[in-house]
Structure formats: C-alpha cells, structure tokens
Scaffold this motif. Structure first.
Motif, PDB file in Angstrom:
ATOM      1  N   LEU A 158       0.823  -1.205   0.000  1.00 49.49           N
ATOM      2  CA  LEU A 158       0.000   0.000   0.000  1.00 49.49           C
ATOM      3  C   LEU A 158       0.860   1.259   0.000  1.00 49.49           C
ATOM      4  O   LEU A 158       2.003   1.256   0.464  1.00 49.49           O
ATOM      5  CB  LEU A 158      -0.916  -0.003   1.222  1.00 49.49           C
ATOM      6  N   TRP A 215      -2.524   3.291   3.513  1.00 50.31           N
ATOM      7  CA  TRP A 215      -2.304   2.385   4.646  1.00 50.31           C
ATOM      8  C   TRP A 215      -2.796   2.996   5.957  1.00 50.31           C
ATOM      9  O   TRP A 215      -3.481   2.336   6.745  1.00 50.31           O
ATOM     10  CB  TRP A 215      -0.806   2.072   4.711  1.00 50.31           C
ATOM     11  N   CYS A 253      -5.798   1.604   8.401  1.00 47.19           N
ATOM     12  CA  CYS A 253      -5.604   1.366   9.838  1.00 47.19           C
ATOM     13  C   CYS A 253      -6.640   2.143  10.647  1.00 47.19           C
ATOM     14  O   CYS A 253      -7.214   1.619  11.614  1.00 47.19           O
ATOM     15  CB  CYS A 253      -4.196   1.770  10.256  1.00 47.19           C
ATOM     16  N   LEU A 272      -1.385  -5.445   7.455  1.00 49.05           N
ATOM     17  CA  LEU A 272      -1.414  -4.372   6.464  1.00 49.05           C
ATOM     18  C   LEU A 272       0.001  -3.834   6.323  1.00 49.05           C
ATOM     19  O   LEU A 272       0.639  -3.477   7.323  1.00 49.05           O
ATOM     20  CB  LEU A 272      -2.354  -3.238   6.894  1.00 49.05           C
ATOM     21  N   ARG A 273       0.505  -3.766   5.069  1.00 45.98           N
ATOM     22  CA  ARG A 273       1.876  -3.319   4.847  1.00 45.98           C
ATOM     23  C   ARG A 273       1.914  -2.187   3.834  1.00 45.98           C
ATOM     24  O   ARG A 273       1.086  -2.114   2.918  1.00 45.98           O
ATOM     25  CB  ARG A 273       2.745  -4.479   4.340  1.00 45.98           C
ATOM     26  N   ALA A 274       2.889  -1.301   4.034  1.00 47.27           N
ATOM     27  CA  ALA A 274       3.069  -0.172   3.120  1.00 47.27           C
ATOM     28  C   ALA A 274       4.558   0.092   2.940  1.00 47.27           C
ATOM     29  O   ALA A 274       5.386  -0.296   3.784  1.00 47.27           O
ATOM     30  CB  ALA A 274       2.382   1.076   3.664  1.00 47.27           C
TER      31      ALA A 274
END
Length: 494
Positions: A19, A24, A28, A67-69
């Motif tokens: 992301l 991101w 969140c 969740l990763r960015a």
C-alpha cells in the motif's frame, strides 16, 4: 494449522498488496474505528532508502491480519493518535526507528533514544505543569533499591500528583539488531533472556515462528508441556508481584509467604529442566525435557501444597484492613482510559478490558484446554492484586488438569531442517506471558535469511497506564501503584 484462531500468522511479502502510506494509514484508521485491536505497528528500513511499515490487527472474531506499506525515508502521514490514543507509542517508536513522521502526533518524544539520539537523553522534553504551588519531584534513574534504571518526574500540588512522566531508555540494548547476528536455529538461548522473567513466553513464541517458517509443527504432547511451562512461569511471577505488593503495603506475613511459595514453584521448574526460569526447556521442534511419571507426581505434590498455602495467605491478605485501606481506590485506571490507550495483559483486564490471547487466539492447545479471560472492574491496586490471585488459581487448576493427560514424557525436540527458512515471508507470533502478549515478528528475504526480528513486550504498551493511574494520588502511593502494574524496564528498552 488445525484451528483458524492461532496465535500466529504467516504472509508472503511478495503476494500481499503493498500500500501507499496515506492509504495504509486510512485503512488502519478504519479498522481501529470498527473496533479492531492494534497488536503491533513497526517499520523496517529496507534497501534503496525506503521504509517498510507493517501493522498487525485483530478483529473481534479474528484471525490476525497484516497491512503493509512502503514509503521513502522522511515521508509523513496523518497521525492516528489524536483519534486513537492506543497508537501513541507505536507511532513514536516508528518515528524514532525509521524517521517516518506522524504529523499531528500530540506527544512525539523518543522511546529508547536509539541511534543518533543515544547521547541526548538529558534533552528529553518533559511536560510542565504550571502554577505557583506546583513543584516537581524526580526519582531515578538511579534508585534506592535493586531496580532497573528509569526516571519518574512527578508534578505535584502539595502531596497530590497532577502528572507523572516516565522516561525510560537508559539501558537500550539493541536487541533486535543483535538477534540478526546469529543463525536463526541458534537463537533460542538468546531470545529467552530478552526479558528474563518471561523466558518461557519469549522462547515459545520464537520456537513457534521458527517452526512455521521451517515447515515443521511441534507435536500435541510437546505443546502440552510448553503450556505447563508457561503457566508455571505465570504462577511464579504473579507470586513475585504479590510479594512486592504486600511488602510495600507493610503486610509482611503476606510478603514472606508469597516469596516462599514463588521459590517452591521455580524450584519445581528447575527439577524438570535444570533452570528455575525455564531456560533451555523449550527448543524449536518441541521441548528438551518431558514430564516423566516421577516429575508428574512431584509437580502434583508441590503444586497441591502451594495451592493450599496460597488459599490461606490470600484469605489473610484480602481480610486485612490495613491492606484494604492501602490498596482500595488507589491508582485507579478507568475502563475507558484503559481501552483508549490500548492496555494489555493483566493490567488491562484489571480495568475490565477482557483481552487474553489464550482465549482470543487459543490455537490447538487452548482450544482443547480452554482458559477464560478473567477480569476485575475497579481498575485500582486492589483490583490488580486480586486478579493476580485469581489468575494464579486458574493456572494451578489448568496445570493440574493437563498433568492428567498421558504422554507428557515426550522425546526431545526434533531437529529442524538446517536449510534456509521459507523465503519472502513475514511471520507474526504471540504468546500470553504473565504481563500480557509477547509479540515477535520474523521476516525473511529472498534467500531465506532473516532480514528483521521485531520484539514487543507488553510493558511498552502499559507504562503510560502507570502515569495515568497516578494522577490525583498522593506521591507516597507511587511504590504501591508501580508494583501493582509490575512492568518491565528492560521490556521497554529492547
């Protein structure tokens, strides 16, 4: 994995969506607004001067999700802390370790004084309370007793504390960098010393992560023995906390008895594995020491005597007027405040935040042998003391039931394949230690070697709760309040 609600999740770092930082942050924000719990949030400086940011969330129904960015170093995003105070420590650590700036963070201060900030601790920007009759009292970092270094700055009006600010980081050890300097299969002996009174919780979490990355699963009987080891650690450390709390309350009969009983429990662990703190008991692939019939009878006898004596001393403590007067209504952390700042473990459950990863993410062990998330409602020192008593009783009962299971004399831990771990993979592992969830994240690169080992002790999330609980209390209440939380200094200064 047999059950969906495992205290572990593994994701590919290639297949998942990467992301943009703003998106991101918005995702969140939406997850937290929907009631998800932020388990951890951290960053890693990647090649080409970029930062990889990871958030691990747990919804009401589970399971864990990631969740990763990616963002360039020096980038910024809108801080989540003003809307979700539980994010304040995560964002501060992210800023300190990677340089990503949470714009609008109301309390952006160093957590451990890492890197270039190491020699600038005297420049810490303490909050100031103004007023003609306000005075400040500083305690530490050199303390008058055997305690780890930490500085406590009290802003008082008379004897009443208006604000407490806690500055830690004096013994920052660079643990995460150190954990990358050895081969993963040789790390367990180091991992179990990261926070010495939680050796089993750290070792179990690491062993599980390494097993998953190696394509190996420990046997069911080995998991039972690991569970016994963890609950013995929980009982022993809760007894240690009760020893300090009753001693600080000047109820010396309680302090002496709890201390004696703690010794009995840790000596029982030593007779199984050779270490009073359980070091060397757990290893990747299983356990090094099973529970033979002789040891089973020894544990039954020892814990039976301990349970009998605990019941007697608990009754004395709970009925003592001096203890009630000293602990009730002191150091209150309301349920609302505990939820907002993201309290975990016993400190959170004592304020009626019923989160226990053994119940929320039971996996195959606690699915077969359940553990209830116990809570208290008043959120004061009395509540935290009483909950420790109840959790000790629950753990003793759980161990007694498990000791009835056959086959606990398991063989030594199986040897894991010595080749590379599963490449391009992120593995998140949790274990509910006596303070709360111990979180470890292992990430591998394309060659299967570790590129990041993130460690998070529950103390890091709970120290702010001590500061809030001290407001409007007498400064003389601090030793009792601090001991009722019984947090780890080195657990923060990883």
């Amino acid at each position: 994995m047999t059950f969906p609600l495992e205290p572990i999740v593994m994701v590919s770092t290639l297949d998942g969506p990467q992301l943009e930082l703003t998106l991101w942050a918005r995702m969140c924000d939406e997850a937290l607004a929907a009631g998800d719990r932020m388990i951890t949030l951290f960053g890693r400086v990647a090649p080409h001067d970029t930062v990889c940011v990871t958030a691990v969330l747990l919804g009401a129904e589970g399971p864990l999700r990631v969740l990763r960015a990616h963002a360039p170093r020096g980038a910024s995003f809108s801080s989540l802390t003003p809307r979700h105070p539980c994010m304040q420590m995560f964002e501060r650590e992210l800023w300190e370790q990677t340089g990503l700036t949470p714009e609008g963070h109301p309390w952006l201060k160093p957590v451990r004084f890492e890197g270039a900030r190491q020699q600038r601790m005297t420049a810490y920007p303490f909050f100031s309370v103004r007023g003609h009759d306000v005075h400040e009292v500083g305690v530490g970092p050199i303390h008058a007793s055997v305690i780890e270094p930490g500085h406590f700055r009290f802003m008082c009006h008379g004897e009443r504390v208006q604000h407490l600010e806690i500055q830690l980081g004096y013994q920052h050890r660079g643990v995460e960098a150190l954990l990358l300097q050895r081969p993963p299969h040789a790390l367990t002996s180091l991992v179990e010393t990261v926070v010495g009174d939680s050796s089993i919780a750290y070792a179990w979490g690491y062993c599980t992560a390494l097993e998953v990355l190696s394509g190996v699963q420990a046997g069911a009987r080995a998991e039972l023995v690991r569970g016994v080891a963890l609950e013995l650690e929980r009982v022993a450390m809760h007894l240690s906390s009760l020893t300090g709390l009753t001693t600080d309350a000047a109820f010396l009969q309680g302090g002496a008895t709890y201390g004696r009983l703690r010794t009995a429990v840790i000596n029982a662990s030593m007779r199984v594995c050779g270490s009073r703190f359980g070091r060397g008991w757990l290893r990747p692939g299983g356990v090094r020491f099973g529970i033979t019939e002789t040891l089973r009878q020894d544990l039954r006898h020892t814990l039976g005597l301990v349970a009998k004596d605990i019941a007697e001393v608990n009754d004395l403590v709970l009925k003592a007027r001096s203890v009630r007067s000293r602990l009730r209504g002191v150091g209150i952390l309301s349920t609302q405040a505990a939820r907002e700042i993201g309290m975990v473990g016993l400190a959170g459950r004592a304020s009626d935040v019923g989160f226990d990863t053994r119940a929320a993410l039971p996996g195959r062990l606690y699915q077969a042998h359940p553990v209830a998330a116990l809570t208290e409602t008043t959120g004061d020192c009395w509540s935290r003391m009483k909950l420790r008593m109840r959790e000790i009783d629950a753990s003793l009962g759980w161990v007694a039931d498990v000791l009835e299971q056959p086959g606990l004399d398991v063989p030594t831990a199986q040897i894991l394949p010595q080749g590379m771990l599963r490449p391009n993979t992120l593995c998140v592992s949790l274990r509910e230690g006596f303070r709360g969830p111990v979180v470890q994240i292992l990430e591998t690169g394309a060659d299967g070697h570790l590129v990041h080992h993130k460690v998070q002790d529950p103390s890091m999330l709970n120290w702010f709760g001590v500061a809030l609980a001290m407001r409007e209390n007498a400064i003389s209440d601090f030793p009792i309040c601090n001991k009722s939380f019984d947090l780890s200094y080195c657990g923060n200064d990883i």
